[in-house]
Design an enzyme around this catalytic site. Sequence first.
Site, PDB file in Angstrom:
ATOM      1  CD  GLU A   1     -26.962   5.624  -7.996  1.00  0.00           C
ATOM      2  OE1 GLU A   1     -27.729   4.747  -8.433  1.00  0.00           O
ATOM      3  OE2 GLU A   1     -25.781   5.702  -8.305  1.00  0.00           O
TER       4      GLU A   1
ATOM      5  CD  GLU B   1     -22.651   3.986  -5.829  1.00  0.00           C
ATOM      6  OE1 GLU B   1     -22.806   3.522  -6.980  1.00  0.00           O
ATOM      7  OE2 GLU B   1     -23.528   3.944  -4.953  1.00  0.00           O
TER       8      GLU B   1
HETATM    9  C1  BGC Z   1     -25.747   2.005  -7.099  1.00  0.00           C
HETATM   10  C2  BGC Z   1     -25.062   0.766  -6.584  1.00  0.00           C
HETATM   11  C3  BGC Z   1     -24.784  -0.174  -7.753  1.00  0.00           C
HETATM   12  C4  BGC Z   1     -23.833   0.521  -8.703  1.00  0.00           C
HETATM   13  C5  BGC Z   1     -23.457  -0.313  -9.919  1.00  0.00           C
HETATM   14  C6  BGC Z   1     -25.181   2.529  -8.390  1.00  0.00           C
HETATM   15  O1  BGC Z   1     -26.231   2.837  -9.223  1.00  0.00           O
HETATM   16  O2  BGC Z   1     -25.783   2.992  -6.097  1.00  0.00           O
HETATM   17  O3  BGC Z   1     -25.881   0.192  -5.607  1.00  0.00           O
HETATM   18  O4  BGC Z   1     -24.288  -1.399  -7.344  1.00  0.00           O
HETATM   19  O5  BGC Z   1     -24.426   1.691  -9.177  1.00  0.00           O
HETATM   20  O6  BGC Z   1     -24.563  -0.628 -10.681  1.00  0.00           O
END
Ligand code: BGC
Length: 436
Positions: free
Chosen positions: A161, A341
């Site tokens: 990111e 994610e």
């Molecule tokens: C990040 C994580 C974070 C998640 C939730 C993403 O932006 O890679 O490190 O915990 O979102 O906020």
Amino acid sequence: MNDFSKDFLWGAASAAAQCEGAWDIDGRTPSIWDMAPSKKIKNGDNCRVSCDHYHHMKEDVALMKKIGLNSYRFSISWSRVIPEEGKVNPLGIKFYSDLVDELKANDIEPIVTIYHWDMPVWVNKKGGWMSDAIIPLFRDYTKVVVDALSDRVQWWIAVNEPSCFIMNGYMQGAHAPFKHNYLALNKLTRVLMIAHAEAVKTIRQYAKLTPKVGLSFATSAYTPKAETVEEIEYARKQTIEEGPGLLSNRWWMDPILAGKPVQAYGIYHINKKDMPLIQTKLDFVGVNVYSSLNYAEWGGDKKPSCGIPVNNMGWAVTDDVLYWNIRFIYERYGIPVMVTENGYADNDWVCLDGNVHDPQRADFIHRYLRGVQRAVKEGIPVIGYQYWSLLDNFEWAEGYEPRFGLVYVDFVTGRRILKDSVKDYKKIIESNGTCI
Ligand code: BGC
């Protein structure tokens, strides 16, 4: 009909700074997040112990096995491996090597992220992402990791990111290293993109197993209000060309994935002559997706209001976003996609019966995965889904309040409890996506 490929990567993700703890032992030096001033973190928390995954590693891998994961995305702590310039820490390498062995022994495919925001203090002192000096430092660090792990690791993500750590860390000052400099966007973007390209080259040059390399973008889509040609085209534009999608997506993706410079915001632009240094052939695009751009703080056209489902970060639950995100990005860049994610934060607690009941998270997983399933059925090569996160962990400036994990963590005792939603995720994995 089941359209998920037989080697689909069902997993969960984590990041070193958010779960490892053990911030000052076995030769590690501090990262910028270990040194975050307590007033910058909710409740004055810090990440120095967090889930203490460093000491619970085997237990945590056993939990992954129980959940049924066939893959696990984790990141390396740069300052554990290179505690000071030019010095490699054998104990740091050993930790990750042991983790990879433990995963392989449990048939869990490791997916390694090299940089997930926890810059060593010593690198920050040299200017961090503001300075060209980071380019060779990041390349050397990548080589050390690749030399140590690539006989067993095939999946690599050089950077997590970029938009988030650059904008939050250097422009808005909400994340470490807490700088406020809006005018630095162009410089930061250039340094990051060149460092990224160098790291990917290094992985390809030195990896022992044929590597599959991606980048995890903080991305999102504007979702169409109706599935008409006009609405879909409007949504595509808002996702890529203009509005909220410009800074979320095109700014970062066009130069790296397509070698196209981006002109925007008057003085900010990425120069055409830098494109050969920046454009990178990737094997997959990692998408980190939570909520649609229709609700984006900047440029969105709706605010979550009473009655709209939100997680406890205040992010709207918009299950169609994953489908549109995957589709728009695949249509533009033509590269296989991995959801690196996607997850739901709540205020979970241990109930009187000793269990953690989290029906919203189970429902969230089903809803969002339906979007992945639709994309797959339409023939888009989606190669994996990594739920964020394996464990409840340190949520950066939000401290420990938002709990994203499949596994509940008691941050006082370190005790872990599988949440109820694990049963749903496990069934989905066992059926390779047929019971979504
Ligand atoms: C990040 C994580 C974070 C998640 C939730 C993403 O932006 O890679 O490190 O915990 O979102 O906020």
